[in-house]
Design a protein around this motif. Structure first.
Motif, PDB file in Angstrom:
ATOM      1  N   CYS A 178     -12.044   9.645  -5.875  1.00  0.00           N
ATOM      2  CA  CYS A 178     -11.921  11.079  -5.551  1.00  0.00           C
ATOM      3  C   CYS A 178     -10.793  11.333  -4.563  1.00  0.00           C
ATOM      4  O   CYS A 178     -10.958  12.042  -3.569  1.00  0.00           O
ATOM      5  CB  CYS A 178     -13.230  11.614  -4.995  1.00  0.00           C
ATOM      6  SG  CYS A 178     -14.617  11.540  -6.137  1.00  0.00           S
ATOM      7  N   SER A 179      -9.622  10.740  -4.814  1.00  0.00           N
ATOM      8  CA  SER A 179      -8.504  10.856  -3.869  1.00  0.00           C
ATOM      9  C   SER A 179      -7.358  11.698  -4.405  1.00  0.00           C
ATOM     10  O   SER A 179      -6.251  11.658  -3.860  1.00  0.00           O
ATOM     11  CB  SER A 179      -7.986   9.462  -3.497  1.00  0.00           C
ATOM     12  OG  SER A 179      -8.929   8.789  -2.709  1.00  0.00           O
ATOM     13  N   CYS A 180      -7.590  12.446  -5.506  1.00  0.00           N
ATOM     14  CA  CYS A 180      -6.596  13.402  -6.029  1.00  0.00           C
ATOM     15  C   CYS A 180      -5.300  12.728  -6.459  1.00  0.00           C
ATOM     16  O   CYS A 180      -4.214  13.328  -6.369  1.00  0.00           O
ATOM     17  CB  CYS A 180      -6.295  14.487  -4.999  1.00  0.00           C
ATOM     18  SG  CYS A 180      -7.752  15.274  -4.292  1.00  0.00           S
ATOM     19  N   LEU A 181      -5.406  11.480  -6.926  1.00  0.00           N
ATOM     20  CA  LEU A 181      -4.212  10.750  -7.370  1.00  0.00           C
ATOM     21  C   LEU A 181      -3.888  11.104  -8.813  1.00  0.00           C
ATOM     22  O   LEU A 181      -4.755  11.041  -9.700  1.00  0.00           O
ATOM     23  CB  LEU A 181      -4.432   9.246  -7.260  1.00  0.00           C
ATOM     24  CG  LEU A 181      -4.748   8.688  -5.874  1.00  0.00           C
ATOM     25  CD1 LEU A 181      -4.970   7.181  -5.951  1.00  0.00           C
ATOM     26  CD2 LEU A 181      -3.630   9.018  -4.887  1.00  0.00           C
ATOM     27  N   GLY A 227      -9.857   4.442   3.572  1.00  0.00           N
ATOM     28  CA  GLY A 227     -10.089   3.765   2.298  1.00  0.00           C
ATOM     29  C   GLY A 227      -9.688   2.307   2.266  1.00  0.00           C
ATOM     30  O   GLY A 227      -9.894   1.632   1.261  1.00  0.00           O
ATOM     31  N   VAL A 228      -9.122   1.790   3.358  1.00  0.00           N
ATOM     32  CA  VAL A 228      -8.652   0.402   3.401  1.00  0.00           C
ATOM     33  C   VAL A 228      -9.625  -0.442   4.229  1.00  0.00           C
ATOM     34  O   VAL A 228     -10.012  -0.056   5.328  1.00  0.00           O
ATOM     35  CB  VAL A 228      -7.238   0.304   3.999  1.00  0.00           C
ATOM     36  CG1 VAL A 228      -6.783  -1.156   4.085  1.00  0.00           C
ATOM     37  CG2 VAL A 228      -6.253   1.124   3.176  1.00  0.00           C
ATOM     38  N   GLN A 229      -9.988  -1.592   3.698  1.00  0.00           N
ATOM     39  CA  GLN A 229     -10.837  -2.533   4.437  1.00  0.00           C
ATOM     40  C   GLN A 229     -10.119  -3.866   4.546  1.00  0.00           C
ATOM     41  O   GLN A 229      -9.592  -4.392   3.560  1.00  0.00           O
ATOM     42  CB  GLN A 229     -12.172  -2.734   3.711  1.00  0.00           C
ATOM     43  CG  GLN A 229     -13.099  -3.729   4.414  1.00  0.00           C
ATOM     44  CD  GLN A 229     -14.311  -4.099   3.584  1.00  0.00           C
ATOM     45  OE1 GLN A 229     -14.445  -3.666   2.441  1.00  0.00           O
ATOM     46  NE2 GLN A 229     -15.191  -4.915   4.143  1.00  0.00           N
ATOM     47  N   CYS A 230     -10.100  -4.428   5.746  1.00  0.00           N
ATOM     48  CA  CYS A 230      -9.447  -5.717   5.981  1.00  0.00           C
ATOM     49  C   CYS A 230     -10.470  -6.770   6.394  1.00  0.00           C
ATOM     50  O   CYS A 230     -11.515  -6.449   6.981  1.00  0.00           O
ATOM     51  CB  CYS A 230      -8.388  -5.595   7.073  1.00  0.00           C
ATOM     52  SG  CYS A 230      -6.963  -4.579   6.628  1.00  0.00           S
ATOM     53  N   LYS A 242      -7.111  10.579   0.338  1.00  0.00           N
ATOM     54  CA  LYS A 242      -7.287   9.581   1.388  1.00  0.00           C
ATOM     55  C   LYS A 242      -5.961   8.963   1.825  1.00  0.00           C
ATOM     56  O   LYS A 242      -5.800   8.562   2.980  1.00  0.00           O
ATOM     57  CB  LYS A 242      -8.241   8.485   0.915  1.00  0.00           C
ATOM     58  CG  LYS A 242      -9.661   8.972   0.669  1.00  0.00           C
ATOM     59  CD  LYS A 242     -10.566   7.836   0.220  1.00  0.00           C
ATOM     60  CE  LYS A 242     -11.985   8.344  -0.041  1.00  0.00           C
ATOM     61  NZ  LYS A 242     -12.889   7.264  -0.491  1.00  0.00           N
ATOM     62  N   VAL A 243      -5.031   8.890   0.877  1.00  0.00           N
ATOM     63  CA  VAL A 243      -3.749   8.239   1.207  1.00  0.00           C
ATOM     64  C   VAL A 243      -2.909   9.080   2.166  1.00  0.00           C
ATOM     65  O   VAL A 243      -1.866   8.617   2.639  1.00  0.00           O
ATOM     66  CB  VAL A 243      -2.940   7.932  -0.075  1.00  0.00           C
ATOM     67  CG1 VAL A 243      -3.665   6.917  -0.942  1.00  0.00           C
ATOM     68  CG2 VAL A 243      -2.641   9.203  -0.858  1.00  0.00           C
ATOM     69  N   ALA A 244      -3.344  10.291   2.461  1.00  0.00           N
ATOM     70  CA  ALA A 244      -2.593  11.123   3.415  1.00  0.00           C
ATOM     71  C   ALA A 244      -2.520  10.475   4.798  1.00  0.00           C
ATOM     72  O   ALA A 244      -1.593  10.730   5.575  1.00  0.00           O
ATOM     73  CB  ALA A 244      -3.236  12.509   3.513  1.00  0.00           C
ATOM     74  N   SER A 245      -3.484   9.608   5.094  1.00  0.00           N
ATOM     75  CA  SER A 245      -3.488   8.927   6.404  1.00  0.00           C
ATOM     76  C   SER A 245      -2.596   7.689   6.404  1.00  0.00           C
ATOM     77  O   SER A 245      -2.426   7.054   7.445  1.00  0.00           O
ATOM     78  CB  SER A 245      -4.920   8.526   6.777  1.00  0.00           C
ATOM     79  OG  SER A 245      -5.392   7.476   5.927  1.00  0.00           O
ATOM     80  N   LEU A 248       0.831  -1.210   0.000  1.00  0.00           N
ATOM     81  CA  LEU A 248       0.000   0.000   0.000  1.00  0.00           C
ATOM     82  C   LEU A 248       0.863   1.257   0.000  1.00  0.00           C
ATOM     83  O   LEU A 248       0.571   2.222  -0.729  1.00  0.00           O
ATOM     84  CB  LEU A 248      -0.922  -0.003   1.225  1.00  0.00           C
ATOM     85  CG  LEU A 248      -2.077  -1.008   1.214  1.00  0.00           C
ATOM     86  CD1 LEU A 248      -2.783  -1.021   2.572  1.00  0.00           C
ATOM     87  CD2 LEU A 248      -3.076  -0.694   0.108  1.00  0.00           C
ATOM     88  N   LEU A 249       1.929   1.258   0.779  1.00  0.00           N
ATOM     89  CA  LEU A 249       2.807   2.429   0.839  1.00  0.00           C
ATOM     90  C   LEU A 249       3.516   2.635  -0.500  1.00  0.00           C
ATOM     91  O   LEU A 249       3.689   3.781  -0.949  1.00  0.00           O
ATOM     92  CB  LEU A 249       3.819   2.277   1.971  1.00  0.00           C
ATOM     93  CG  LEU A 249       3.242   2.369   3.388  1.00  0.00           C
ATOM     94  CD1 LEU A 249       4.316   2.043   4.427  1.00  0.00           C
ATOM     95  CD2 LEU A 249       2.665   3.762   3.646  1.00  0.00           C
ATOM     96  N   GLN A 250       3.924   1.544  -1.144  1.00  0.00           N
ATOM     97  CA  GLN A 250       4.547   1.671  -2.461  1.00  0.00           C
ATOM     98  C   GLN A 250       3.561   2.240  -3.472  1.00  0.00           C
ATOM     99  O   GLN A 250       3.917   3.082  -4.312  1.00  0.00           O
ATOM    100  CB  GLN A 250       5.038   0.294  -2.940  1.00  0.00           C
ATOM    101  CG  GLN A 250       6.224  -0.254  -2.172  1.00  0.00           C
ATOM    102  CD  GLN A 250       6.578  -1.662  -2.640  1.00  0.00           C
ATOM    103  OE1 GLN A 250       6.667  -1.936  -3.840  1.00  0.00           O
ATOM    104  NE2 GLN A 250       6.767  -2.564  -1.681  1.00  0.00           N
TER     105      GLN A 250
END
Length: 547
Positions: A100-103, A83-86, A65-68, A43-45
């Motif tokens: 809508c995560s500005c990627l 945004g992550v579900q386990c 969303k990835v800012a977290s 996920l970080l990559q």
């Protein structure tokens, strides 16, 4: 006695074990397992492969969303990241919602995303993936049941490997206008996706016929293929799919087809065939589609008579049959646009304009109570051979647009008309009638949100009517208006090219009109035509989410 005691002890033991199991299960399940380290790394990559750019997502509510996603502090559990579900038992990442995560950036075949092999749901809609091709390694995500890449700027051919995602139930690739399906064909891509329930390929370039194999997808509930360049005859079997609720084929003139005999068991709720080349009759069996809320069939090639069975569709709130070649009377079950149209108590949008009605449509409301009629938002009766203003408009206060063009309405606009939907009307088209007077209209017309006023080609006399400041299009040509052009016209700050041509106006132009190239009091090139209005109305329909 000993035997009975033994049985009693055994029952108590079973009860104790059952209670212990229940308590233990609840205790263990309440402890959410931490995410797996290698999946956190993937996920970080994935995050690091993109630039965060606000303009990459067109939705004003978008945020990154990835800012977290960070290892700082006590934030190392990726299952708690935005945004992550386990999975609650295994801890594997099974869902990723980054719409809508500005990627901004490209996705290639080596992206760490495709190492998240336990993913079941993936939503990357409304980002900007820089015209990259969808990688063939998407097939690694073999457990996917939901995939949305809508409005995300992908391009090129969709890879054949998509056909390996056999667990897919919802697939949305819509509005990636540089994305195409040619080789392999649409049929090849979906032939193994037998569990599909929702398929949206709107705006994707699919230059081919509609494959018959779609009629075999018995689980399909929603099929959206608008603006896809499809051609040929639409398979009639698709209409008969047992679970189909939404069918959208908007804007494909190369697509032909006919309507089947519909069964009462059909669950269809929305049927959008507008601007296609579907032809033939509306079958009487259309009245069996009792779940229908939307029928949108403008600018097709339908003909013959409108069946009276439409009056059975009491859930209908949107009906547009304009720009076809229907003939005869409007069926009495529709209110004869006397009264039975008012039986469809949920109807808000009605457009029957531009057909070949051989008798004038009469609005006989003498037996109707105007104060109890349903409230319409949109009414279109252009080219319906009307001879007067429909009386039932008196108590309509929620209208957004009203089209009565190209009829045979004579004389003065009734005084009550100036009170119709003052706060809501956006479009008024009374052009191409035989109106002679606006009566005692106010200097400034009362509609505060009016965007289009069309009075072209009547016999209107007197001073010019001046709409409110919000007007975009102002068409009053080919009348007999007299006097000066009021300075109040300069209050219409949003005004586009006004059409004042072919009138008897005098005096000098207000200063604000000098900004419009070619405007004169004598002649101005008219910009108004029915296609322009239909385009405007069509855009409003889309914006309101009706298709």
């Amino acid at each position: 006695m000993a035997s009975s005691l033994y049985r009693l002890k055994f029952v108590y033991l079973l009860s104790f074990l059952s209670t212990f199991h229940h308590i233990a299960t609840r205790s263990f399940s309440s402890v959410q397992p931490l995410c797996h380290g290698h999946e956190r790394s993937y996920l970080l990559q994935f995050k690091e492969s993109f630039v965060i750019n606000k303009t990459a997502s067109i939705d004003p509510s978008a945020y990154p969303k990835v800012a977290s996603w960070t290892l700082e502090g006590n934030n190392s559990d990726c299952c708690l990241w935005d945004g992550v579900q386990c999975d609650e038992f295994t801890g594997h990442v099974i869902g990723l919602d980054l719409h809508c995560s500005c990627l901004y950036g490209s996705i290639n075949s080596s992206s760490s995303l495709f190492n998240l092999v336990h993913l079941q749901r993936l939503n990357l809609a409304y980002n900007h993936f820089n015209y990259s091709q969808i990688p063939s390694t998407v097939s690694n995500l073999s457990k996917l049941t939901y995939l949305s890449l809508s409005n995300s700027v992908f391009s090129s051919q969709i890879p054949l490997e998509f056909s390996q995602l056999s667990q897919m139930s919802s697939l949305d690739l819509s509005f990636n206008h540089d994305l195409e399906i040619k080789k392999p064909s649409l049929g090849r891509l979906v032939e193994n996706l037998t569990l599909l329930e929702e398929l949206d390929l709107s705006g994707v370039s699919i230059i081919s016929i509609v494959p018959n194999i779609l009629a075999n997808l018995s689980s399909l509930t929603s099929l959206r293929l608008s603006d896809c360049q499809l051609n040929g005859e639409f398979p009639i079997g698709i209409f008969k799919l047992p679970n189909l609720r939404v069918l959208d084929l908007l804007h494909k003139k190369g697509l032909t087809g006919y309507l089947p005999d519909f069964q009462r068991s059909s669950p269809l709720e929305k049927m959008v065939l507008a601007n296609t080349s579907f032809s033939g009759k509306l079958p009487a069996s259309i009245g069996n589609l009792v779940s229908l809320t939307v029928i949108e069939m403008w600018r097709c090639n339908f003909s013959w008579f409108i069946p009276s069975s439409l009056g059975n569709l009491t859930n209908l709130n949107f009906l547009d049959l304009s720009l076809n070649t229907f003939k005869g009377h409007i069926p009495s079950s529709l209110g004869q646009i006397p009264n039975s149209i008012f039986n469809l108590e949920n109807l808000e949008f009605l457009d029957l304009s531009t057909n070949n009605y051989t008798a004038k449509v009469e609005f006989d409301n003498e037996t109707s109570d105007n104060t109890t009629l349903q409230k319409f938002e949109n009414l279109g009766f252009g080219r319906c051979n009307l001879s007067k203003f429909p009386d039932f408009l008196v108590n309509q206060d929620e209208l957004r647009w009203l089209v009565l063009d190209t009829n045979k309405i004579h004389g003065q606009v009734p005084e009550w008309f100036w009170n119709v939907s003052k706060e809501n009307l956006e479009v008024i088209d009374l052009s191409c009638n035989f109106l002679t007077s606006l009566g005692q209209h106010p200097i400034l017309l009362p509609w505060t949100h009016l965007a289009i006023l069309a009075l072209t080609s009547n016999k209107l006399q007197g001073s010019l009517p001046i709409p409110s400041f919000s007007t975009l299009q102002y068409h009053v040509s080919n009348n007999s208006f007299t006097g000066k052009i009021p300075e109040l016209i300069c209050n219409m700050g949003s005004l586009q090219v006004p059409d004042l041509s072919i009138n008897n106006l005098s005096g000098s132009l207000p200063q604000c009109l000098h900004n419009f190239v070619g405007v004169t009091i004598g002649q101005v090139v008219s910009a108004r035509n029915h296609d322009l209005l239909m385009k405007t109305f069509g855009m409003r329909k889309l914006q309101r989410g009706l298709i």
